[in-house]
Design a protein around this motif. Sequence first.
Motif, short mmCIF file in Angstrom:
data_model
loop_
_atom_site.label_atom_id
_atom_site.label_comp_id
_atom_site.label_asym_id
_atom_site.label_seq_id
_atom_site.Cartn_x
_atom_site.Cartn_y
_atom_site.Cartn_z
N ASP A 103 -24.73 28.70 90.10
CA ASP A 103 -24.46 27.62 89.16
C ASP A 103 -23.36 26.69 89.64
N PHE A 104 -22.29 27.26 90.22
CA PHE A 104 -21.16 26.39 90.58
C PHE A 104 -21.50 25.41 91.69
N ARG B 161 -16.84 23.90 101.64
CA ARG B 161 -15.83 24.36 100.70
C ARG B 161 -16.33 25.51 99.84
N HIS B 162 -17.60 25.50 99.49
CA HIS B 162 -18.08 26.52 98.56
C HIS B 162 -19.01 27.55 99.19
N PRO C 45 -20.52 21.16 82.12
CA PRO C 45 -21.72 22.00 82.13
C PRO C 45 -21.70 23.09 81.05
N LEU D 205 -24.45 23.81 91.78
CA LEU D 205 -25.07 22.71 91.03
C LEU D 205 -23.99 21.89 90.32
N VAL D 206 -22.99 22.59 89.80
CA VAL D 206 -21.89 21.89 89.12
C VAL D 206 -21.15 21.00 90.12
N PRO E 100 -16.59 36.87 102.30
CA PRO E 100 -16.39 38.28 101.97
C PRO E 100 -17.57 39.19 102.35
N LEU F 292 -30.33 15.61 88.86
CA LEU F 292 -30.09 16.89 89.52
C LEU F 292 -31.32 17.79 89.51
N ALA G 59 -9.84 37.87 101.14
CA ALA G 59 -10.80 36.77 101.02
C ALA G 59 -11.35 36.63 99.61
N ASP G 60 -11.26 37.68 98.80
CA ASP G 60 -11.85 37.63 97.47
C ASP G 60 -10.89 38.18 96.41
N PRO G 61 -10.33 37.29 95.58
CA PRO G 61 -9.36 37.75 94.57
C PRO G 61 -9.95 38.77 93.60
N ARG G 62 -11.27 38.71 93.39
CA ARG G 62 -11.87 39.66 92.45
C ARG G 62 -11.77 41.09 92.97
N MET H 277 0.31 40.01 88.48
CA MET H 277 -0.55 39.69 89.63
C MET H 277 -0.15 40.55 90.82
N ARG I 19 -9.42 42.19 95.01
CA ARG I 19 -8.01 42.54 94.89
C ARG I 19 -7.72 43.05 93.49
N ASP I 20 -8.24 42.34 92.49
CA ASP I 20 -7.98 42.71 91.11
C ASP I 20 -8.66 44.01 90.73
N THR J 143 -19.79 30.57 84.95
CA THR J 143 -20.30 30.49 86.31
C THR J 143 -20.12 29.10 86.91
N ALA J 144 -19.43 28.21 86.18
CA ALA J 144 -19.34 26.83 86.64
C ALA J 144 -18.25 26.62 87.69
N PHE J 145 -17.29 27.55 87.77
CA PHE J 145 -16.22 27.40 88.76
C PHE J 145 -16.50 28.29 89.96
N ASP J 146 -16.07 27.82 91.13
CA ASP J 146 -16.15 28.64 92.33
C ASP J 146 -15.24 29.86 92.14
N LEU K 128 -13.83 31.89 94.04
CA LEU K 128 -12.80 32.19 95.03
C LEU K 128 -11.67 31.16 95.06
N ASN L 50 -17.71 31.27 100.26
CA ASN L 50 -18.16 32.39 99.44
C ASN L 50 -18.95 33.42 100.23
N HIS M 108 -12.13 34.49 87.31
CA HIS M 108 -12.48 35.78 86.69
C HIS M 108 -11.38 36.34 85.80
N ARG M 109 -10.18 35.77 85.90
CA ARG M 109 -9.10 36.27 85.06
C ARG M 109 -9.00 35.49 83.75
N TYR N 253 -7.37 32.55 88.91
CA TYR N 253 -8.75 32.53 89.38
C TYR N 253 -9.69 32.63 88.18
#
Lengths: 309, 332
Positions: free
Chosen positions: B221-222, B239-240, A96, B224-225, B247, A58, B317-320, B1, B322-323, A101-104, A106, B244, A153-154, A151
């Motif tokens: 980072d995500f 998808r990513h 990782p 690369l993951v 929004p 990578l 489009a962005d749950p963050r 929620m 909303r929260d 920060t490893a998960f998308d 959204l 992303n 962030h929660r 999600y």
Amino acid sequence: MNGSVLSVRDLRVNFQTNGSKVSALNGVDLDLAQGESLALAGESGSGKSVLAFAVLRLLDDVADVEGKILFEGEDVYQMAHGRLLDIRGKGICLVPQSPGTAFDPLRKVGVQISDFIRKVEQIDAADARSRSITEMDRLGLRPVKDTYENYPHRMSGGMLERSLIACATATSSRLVIADEPTKGLDRRTKDIALSALLSTAENGALMMITHDLTSAKRCERTAIMYCGELVEIGPSESVIEDSVHPYTKGLIRSMPERGMTPIPRRVRSDPGGGCRFYSRCNEASEKCLFHPDLRMMRGREVRCWNVDA
Amino acid sequence: MLSGRSFILRKILRYCVIILIVITLNFLIPRVMPGDPLINVLGEDAALADPALIAKLELKYGLDSSLWDQYLDYIGALFQFDLGYSIDKSSQVSELISENMCNTLLLILPALAISSAVSLLTGSWCGLHRGKFLDRLMTPASIIIYCMPTFMLAMIALSTFAFHLQWFPLGHQSSSGLSGLKAFFDTLYHLALPITVLTIIGISGKHLVLRNSVMQIADEDFILVARSKGYNEETIVKRHVLRNVLPPFIAMVALNVGLLVEGAVIIEIIFSLNGMGTLLYDAVMYRDYPLIQGCFLVLTFTVLISNLVADILYGLADPRIRDSARCSEEIR
Ligand SMILES: Nc1ncnc2c1ncn2[C@@H]1O[C@H](COP(=O)(O)OP(=O)(O)O)[C@@H](O)[C@H]1O
Ligand SMILES: [Mg+2]
């Protein structure tokens, strides 16, 4: 089959950052056999994560990688791109380092785990979902239905870390590389996570990067890395309970339960070219101005002039 | 929620409050300005000419009642789309605005749609293929166009393509006396150049922001993951990366509405088209206060509504988002 799963030969990784060269790995040799578990320890910045990324190829865009990496006998750096995509995730699964920060951000965490299981195991969506729920439950992510729908962030760092581990333990990859998988976990969840990870080594192999030598002890072998070199590698019992390299001894002394004495930052000036640990070593001698090689000594390999058989 | 519906309801409620404030300001500002509204409308001489007429007019326009009663009347009138009477144009303000608003929307909506679609394509492509030919062409061009004043771009287009090359007419909405399909193509022929100019302005702003957002997300980072998990680049982008970038893209399109409304005002004047721009221009020239007030109110509404739509879509489009909206509500 009791063959070699991973074999790393003279691996060198150099980063080019605006003109200057940063060497992250300086000739690493490593072998992992079927069924084996290896802990990789060392201070931050010693190159552990770089090794993990290099194995998955990578780093192509950002670094010069030299040496050879064989996964089940196949050279990772010679194979076709399609084969590489097949090996990533399915053959080698990386947990990782940074769960935050490893998960998308959204997409729901559970969905991301299911998607991965589905892709790797080629099963349908419902099966993947139930398998990830089972795995999240096993890792103590409860109430599991709510966690699945959450999600990133929660969720706390520890919950995300276990979600990352779930990706690896729910699939049957032949090599799991876990980068500091136990940070942010309390004692109980740490035990659960460790057991789950170690069980993946039963039909493959595990390489676990960790700062926690107590967790390292649960792996069969332990390797200690300093400045991009392995300085001591052997059975965990010997390396941790009966360390011989001055750096390993320093790491043990800096553990909380062993007095928490830090390794000094600098004891003497380093003329360069010799042992990389020279400037911080409290046992250094004249010989240490020359670079030592790994030598077999007292049941493990050590990179130090001052250890006698 | 927090459910999607209650999030939307809260947003709408908040915008209702903002709209009430806008209406109130729109009501108050002319009334706290120095001078008499009727004198403003009729000119200085009117007061000297006939005080009886002034009194009659005051009664007619309700200017003799208390400020509060006037306010209620004003809001009541607004609910019936009554924005007053333009003496200069001898017509209802609401009629003038609805006619001209249609023309302006005919300019803005295609420009907004085309520029959004194009910039979504070029911005993401250039963000993912930094330094390739299209990137090296589009990115500096966007910066230059973005910095160029609208009138200059419009003048250049007009003199090149309409005056020298004569590909397009020099102005006006349409030729008269046509109907049906002919009228449609005629309008298209007349509006093609102004819409193109407006579209280019829209692309320049969005292309740059989108390219940078895509570049930033591609370095996350995500991503690369995801690559470490063996997903191919196509899946990762779809998808990513694109998901992303949605929004910030939505937020940007909403901001763009303001820019395009402003651009349309100038372009209408240069291409001598009928629309809110020329209407407002005339209103200011002839100090037609009810018309100015009406135009401002409608333009403010347009921008507010586009912001409301963007706010809702942004949250969906962005749950963050909303929260965080929920958190700030709870703190209050
Ligand atoms: N993308 C990069 N660009 C430049 N240098 C890097 C990059 N990634 C890692 N390094 C360098 O490589 C060295 C090893 O880093 P890393 O493997 O992350 O350490 P750790 O052992 O803590 O995991 C560090 O000195 C770091 O600065
Ligand atoms: Mg690391």
